[in-house]
Structures are given as structure tokens and as C-alpha cells.
Design a protein around this motif. Structure first.
Motif, mmCIF file in Angstrom:
data_model
loop_
_atom_site.group_PDB
_atom_site.id
_atom_site.type_symbol
_atom_site.label_atom_id
_atom_site.label_comp_id
_atom_site.label_asym_id
_atom_site.label_seq_id
_atom_site.Cartn_x
_atom_site.Cartn_y
_atom_site.Cartn_z
ATOM 1 N N SER A 1 0.794 -1.219 0.000
ATOM 2 C CA SER A 1 0.000 0.000 0.000
ATOM 3 C C SER A 1 0.832 1.277 0.000
ATOM 4 O O SER A 1 0.388 2.302 -0.511
ATOM 5 C CB SER A 1 -0.941 0.002 1.211
ATOM 6 N N HIS A 2 2.023 1.245 0.574
ATOM 7 C CA HIS A 2 2.879 2.419 0.547
ATOM 8 C C HIS A 2 4.336 2.015 0.721
ATOM 9 O O HIS A 2 4.641 0.867 1.066
ATOM 10 C CB HIS A 2 2.468 3.443 1.621
ATOM 11 N N ILE A 3 5.232 2.956 0.453
ATOM 12 C CA ILE A 3 6.658 2.687 0.565
ATOM 13 C C ILE A 3 7.372 3.975 0.958
ATOM 14 O O ILE A 3 6.907 5.076 0.631
ATOM 15 C CB ILE A 3 7.234 2.113 -0.756
ATOM 16 N N VAL A 4 8.464 3.832 1.690
ATOM 17 C CA VAL A 4 9.278 4.965 2.121
ATOM 18 C C VAL A 4 10.667 4.799 1.503
ATOM 19 O O VAL A 4 11.333 3.781 1.715
ATOM 20 C CB VAL A 4 9.381 5.035 3.658
ATOM 21 N N VAL A 5 11.098 5.806 0.743
ATOM 22 C CA VAL A 5 12.329 5.703 -0.042
ATOM 23 C C VAL A 5 13.105 7.016 0.047
ATOM 24 O O VAL A 5 12.512 8.104 0.075
ATOM 25 C CB VAL A 5 12.005 5.401 -1.529
ATOM 26 N N HIS A 6 14.428 6.924 0.074
ATOM 27 C CA HIS A 6 15.280 8.110 0.017
ATOM 28 C C HIS A 6 14.953 8.882 -1.263
ATOM 29 O O HIS A 6 14.772 8.302 -2.334
ATOM 30 C CB HIS A 6 16.748 7.684 0.019
ATOM 31 N N GLU A 7 14.905 10.196 -1.155
ATOM 32 C CA GLU A 7 14.524 11.055 -2.295
ATOM 33 C C GLU A 7 15.326 10.757 -3.556
ATOM 34 O O GLU A 7 14.795 10.806 -4.677
ATOM 35 C CB GLU A 7 14.719 12.526 -1.909
ATOM 36 N N ARG A 8 16.594 10.425 -3.396
ATOM 37 C CA ARG A 8 17.470 10.225 -4.555
ATOM 38 C C ARG A 8 16.951 9.147 -5.500
ATOM 39 O O ARG A 8 17.180 9.204 -6.709
ATOM 40 C CB ARG A 8 18.866 9.850 -4.062
ATOM 41 N N TYR A 9 16.233 8.168 -4.960
ATOM 42 C CA TYR A 9 15.820 7.012 -5.752
ATOM 43 C C TYR A 9 14.346 7.080 -6.154
ATOM 44 O O TYR A 9 13.752 6.069 -6.541
ATOM 45 C CB TYR A 9 16.135 5.730 -4.983
ATOM 46 N N CYS A 10 13.794 8.291 -6.067
ATOM 47 C CA CYS A 10 12.421 8.534 -6.525
ATOM 48 C C CYS A 10 12.478 9.331 -7.834
ATOM 49 O O CYS A 10 13.325 10.205 -7.997
ATOM 50 C CB CYS A 10 11.635 9.330 -5.490
ATOM 51 N N TYR A 11 11.571 9.044 -8.729
ATOM 52 C CA TYR A 11 11.538 9.705 -10.028
ATOM 53 C C TYR A 11 10.237 10.476 -10.187
ATOM 54 O O TYR A 11 9.164 9.951 -9.888
ATOM 55 C CB TYR A 11 11.672 8.680 -11.154
ATOM 56 N N LYS A 12 10.345 11.684 -10.679
ATOM 57 C CA LYS A 12 9.150 12.488 -10.929
ATOM 58 C C LYS A 12 8.482 11.978 -12.214
ATOM 59 O O LYS A 12 9.102 11.946 -13.278
ATOM 60 C CB LYS A 12 9.534 13.957 -11.070
ATOM 61 N N ILE A 13 7.220 11.584 -12.093
ATOM 62 C CA ILE A 13 6.457 11.182 -13.270
ATOM 63 C C ILE A 13 5.939 12.461 -13.920
ATOM 64 O O ILE A 13 5.269 13.270 -13.257
ATOM 65 C CB ILE A 13 5.273 10.261 -12.890
ATOM 66 N N PRO A 14 6.234 12.689 -15.181
ATOM 67 C CA PRO A 14 5.809 13.934 -15.827
ATOM 68 C C PRO A 14 4.299 14.159 -15.741
ATOM 69 O O PRO A 14 3.513 13.201 -15.767
ATOM 70 C CB PRO A 14 6.259 13.739 -17.282
ATOM 71 N N ASP A 15 3.915 15.405 -15.647
ATOM 72 C CA ASP A 15 2.504 15.761 -15.548
ATOM 73 C C ASP A 15 1.714 15.176 -16.714
ATOM 74 O O ASP A 15 2.138 15.270 -17.880
ATOM 75 C CB ASP A 15 2.334 17.288 -15.550
ATOM 76 N N GLY A 16 0.589 14.562 -16.396
ATOM 77 C CA GLY A 16 -0.291 14.041 -17.423
ATOM 78 C C GLY A 16 0.015 12.639 -17.886
ATOM 79 O O GLY A 16 -0.789 12.044 -18.619
ATOM 80 N N TYR A 17 1.168 12.113 -17.485
ATOM 81 C CA TYR A 17 1.503 10.754 -17.923
ATOM 82 C C TYR A 17 0.728 9.762 -17.048
ATOM 83 O O TYR A 17 0.816 9.815 -15.818
ATOM 84 C CB TYR A 17 3.001 10.487 -17.822
ATOM 85 N N PRO A 18 -0.034 8.836 -17.650
ATOM 86 C CA PRO A 18 -0.866 7.906 -16.863
ATOM 87 C C PRO A 18 -0.023 7.038 -15.937
ATOM 88 O O PRO A 18 0.956 6.421 -16.365
ATOM 89 C CB PRO A 18 -1.559 7.052 -17.936
ATOM 90 N N LEU A 19 -0.402 6.986 -14.674
ATOM 91 C CA LEU A 19 0.395 6.252 -13.693
ATOM 92 C C LEU A 19 0.483 4.773 -14.025
ATOM 93 O O LEU A 19 1.540 4.153 -13.870
ATOM 94 C CB LEU A 19 -0.184 6.458 -12.295
ATOM 95 N N ALA A 20 -0.617 4.171 -14.466
ATOM 96 C CA ALA A 20 -0.594 2.736 -14.783
ATOM 97 C C ALA A 20 0.409 2.438 -15.887
ATOM 98 O O ALA A 20 1.054 1.382 -15.893
ATOM 99 C CB ALA A 20 -1.986 2.257 -15.180
#
Length: 355
Positions: free
Chosen positions: A138-157
Motif C-alpha cells: 500500500s505504501h513505501i518509504v524511499v530516500h529522495e534520490r531514488y524517486c523519479y518524478k512522473i511527468p505531468d499528465g503521464y498515466p500512472l498505470a
């Protein structure tokens, strides 16, 4: 900022033994540290790596095991040192969640090649001694460095498969200059990785030839994916007709297959990149040496190229072909994945089915 207390507040599906059968499970995530991002997971792709580790194929699985490393979701909370992300942002997490951050590769944001080894998103040993648990949760906690911004409007699925399948082919294509318009690309295998290689190849302006063991995929390969040519690899006449015609080959096939027939299709100074995991790689030295050819390997990508790939997909409207499933259907989906019965990537709708 503090997050969830150390209670079993994370819902998940986990394998308990090498049968690989997944069932409901609860556990606790760590609190949100100063450099962490806590995200509510909306979707998670189903990768063959999930099969490998839930079934202990590498004899190192640590149970209970929560798989999943094609994770997308929405930021819920950030630590006080986090500057690039904020609550409400759409983000992704890929195949690793930590690295040494000190070696030459980490300095170059190529963390997948960290000298001390990157920490896998699931079944990995993190720096605090805990075993990582993946995105069937249901959720995850990750260091910011290893997170990626999904561009606006791009479908999450559709973003989920990009975090492994997408970057696994995009990274070597860019690194080996397979982005030169007018050049010719061969793609071996038409699964989760192969269909993304075709999409990237067309976006780069390449002439794309698909090699498959089955003629049943021909119509979709040409009319839906937009490949320029489809070859049944067992047809010797078709293969011979392409001798020394390709600048590049991306080999996504994990089943055992001969390499010499493909090596002979490369032009002088042609490049074959292997991203699948066959049991062995065997070819004649003459096919390598006499054509001044190159054979290389590659695995996913660092944080820099992964973010670049996400932005490239958004800008060029490149979307994986997915089949969205409920978490309750994941065991059936994994069996279908093993039997290659998916076009071309399963994605679990976590937010609407994990209760």
C-alpha cells in the motif's frame, strides 16, 4: 517529519515459501527520515524478477517476500531535507532504493553500477540491516534520490513498466548510440522489454526489425507497434536475406537461443546488446572479430538516465501496452507471465484492489 509508527500498517501480498504463492500480508515500513519520501502506491508492474525471487530461483530469497520494483504512486509526506518533491507529486520507484553514494558510479548518477552494490527494492539488505519489501504493497518509504518524478499528465498505470522494462532497453540504446535516425535496429523477442525497444526505436527514427519464434505476433508487431519488418527467426531464408544489414541489435530473449545467426546480421562495427538472461552465450569468435563487432550487456539504469527516459516518453507520447489487473489476480497473472501469455506487461491496480 515523522511518519507511520512501527506498527503493521502496510498492507501487502507476499510469498511465504518457494512455491511463490502470494497472499495477503501486513508489515511495518520505517518512519519517514529527513531525506525520505513516503508515497501511497497506486500501481505496480509485474516483472519476471518477481517470479525469480518469489520462487527462490537464485537461492537467496528471504521470506516473507513482498515483490514488485515497477512502482508508481503519489507523495504523501516528505522529510525536512527533501527539496525536489512535495506531497501530491506523482513519483516512481524502480529496481533499487539505496547505494553507497560515494563511488564513481554513484557520483555519475549511475547507481545501478554502484561499486558496493545497489540495494534492490525487494529482497535486498538495506544499510540499516532490514530486508527491503517491494511494491505489491500500500505504501513505501524511499530516500529522495531514488524517486523519479512522473511527468505531468503521464498515466500512472502506464508509467509503472518504464521503471524496469523501459529503462532496461532505453539505457543501452542511448549509451550505444542507437538513437541515430535512419539507422537499422533488430529486436530479438517481443515481450515486456522487446515491445519497449520497438517503441523507442521508432521514436529515435530507426528502421526496426523484430525477430520472433512465433509468426502469430506478426500482425500486431507491424500494425500496432509500428515495426518495419517481422522475421520468424527459425526461417533460414529470411535470416540470410538480412545478412550484414543491421547497425544494432537489442536481444531481450531470456530463453536459450543461438547467437551466430544474429551476429551475422550485423554490419561492420555493429553492436549487439544483451538485456535478457539466457542460460549461456555462445558464438563463433570469427563473427565478432572479422566484422569488428561489439557484444555488450546492460541492466536497468541509473537515476539520471531513468529520469531522462521518463521525460522522453512523456514528450514523445510513448506508452507501454499493459493489462491492468487486481491484486487478487496476481497469482494467475504470474502463471500467465511464465507462459508468455501477456501483451505486454501486467500492472497491478494497487489503490483500487489492495484493501
Amino acid at each position: 517529519m515523522s511518519s507511520e509508527n512501527a506498527k503493521e500498517d502496510c498492507l501487502a501480498w507476499a510469498a511465504r515459501d518457494p512455491s511463490g504463492v502470494l497472499s495477503p500480508y501486513k508489515f511495518s515500513r520505517r518512519e519517514t527520515r529527513d531525506d525520505d519520501v513516503s508515497l501511497r502506491i497506486t500501481h505496480c508492474g509485474v516483472c519476471y524478477a518477481d517470479v525469480v525471487w518469489t520462487r527462490n530461483k537464485h537461492y537467496d530469497s528471504k521470506y516473507p517476500l513482498v515483490p514488485g520494483h515497477e512502482i508508481v504512486g503519489i507523495v504523501q509526506e516528505v522529510g525536512r531535507n527533501v527539496s525536489q518533491l512535495k506531497p501530491g507529486d506523482h513519483v516512481g520507484v524502480g529496481t533499487y532504493v539505496n547505494s553507497c553514494r560515494e563511488c564513481e558510479f554513484c557520483d555519475d548518477r549511475d547507481e545501478v553500477n554502484c561499486v558496493k552494490g545497489s540495494v534492490f527494492t525487494f529482497n535486498g539488505l538495506d544499510s540499516d540491516g532490514t530486508i527491503t519489501k517491494g511494491g505489491y504493497s500500500s505504501h513505501i518509504v524511499v530516500h529522495e534520490r531514488y524517486c523519479y518524478k512522473i511527468p505531468d499528465g503521464y498515466p500512472l498505470a502506464m508509467a509503472a513498466p518504464l521503471l524496469c522494462a523501459g529503462v532496461t532497453v532505453y539505457n543501452p540504446m542511448v549509451r550505444h548510440n542507437m538513437n541515430q535516425p535512419g539507422k537499422s535496429l533488430g529486436v530479438i523477442g517481443l515481450g515486456g522489454l522487446g515491445h519497449m525497444a520497438v517503441k523507442f526505436g521508432k521514436a529515435f527514427g530507426l528502421k526496426v526489425t523484430i525477430f520472433s519464434t512465433s509468426a502469430s505476433k506478426k500482425e500486431e508487431a507491424l500494425s500496432v507497434l509500428g515495426a518495419d519488418r517481422f522475421i520468424v527467426s527459425s526461417d533460414e531464408e529470411q535470416m540470410k536475406a538480412l545478412s550484414k544489414s543491421l547497425d544494432f541489435i537489442i536481444d531481450t530473449a531470456s530463453g536459450d537461443h543461438p547467437f551466430d545467426p544474429y551476429m551475422s546480421l550485423l554490419k561492420t562495427r555493429g553492436v549487439l546488446v544483451l538485456v535478457g538472461f539466457p542460460g549461456e552465450v555462445k558464438f563463433s569468435p570469427a563473427n565478432l572479430i572479422l566484422g569488428t563487432r561489439t557484444v555488450a550487456g546492460s541492466v536497468t539504469g541509473g537515476t539520471k538516465v531513468t529520469q531522462e527516459m521518463l521525460e522522453f516518453c512523456a514528450a514523445n507520447k510513448i506508452y507501454p501496452k499493459t493489462e491492468v489487473i487486481q491484486i487478487q489476480d496476481v497469482n494467475e497473472a504470474i502463471e500467465r507471465l511464465i507462459n508468455r501469455d501477456v501483451k505486454y506487461r501486467f500492472v497491478i491496480d494497487i489503490e483500487n484492489s489492495l484493501k
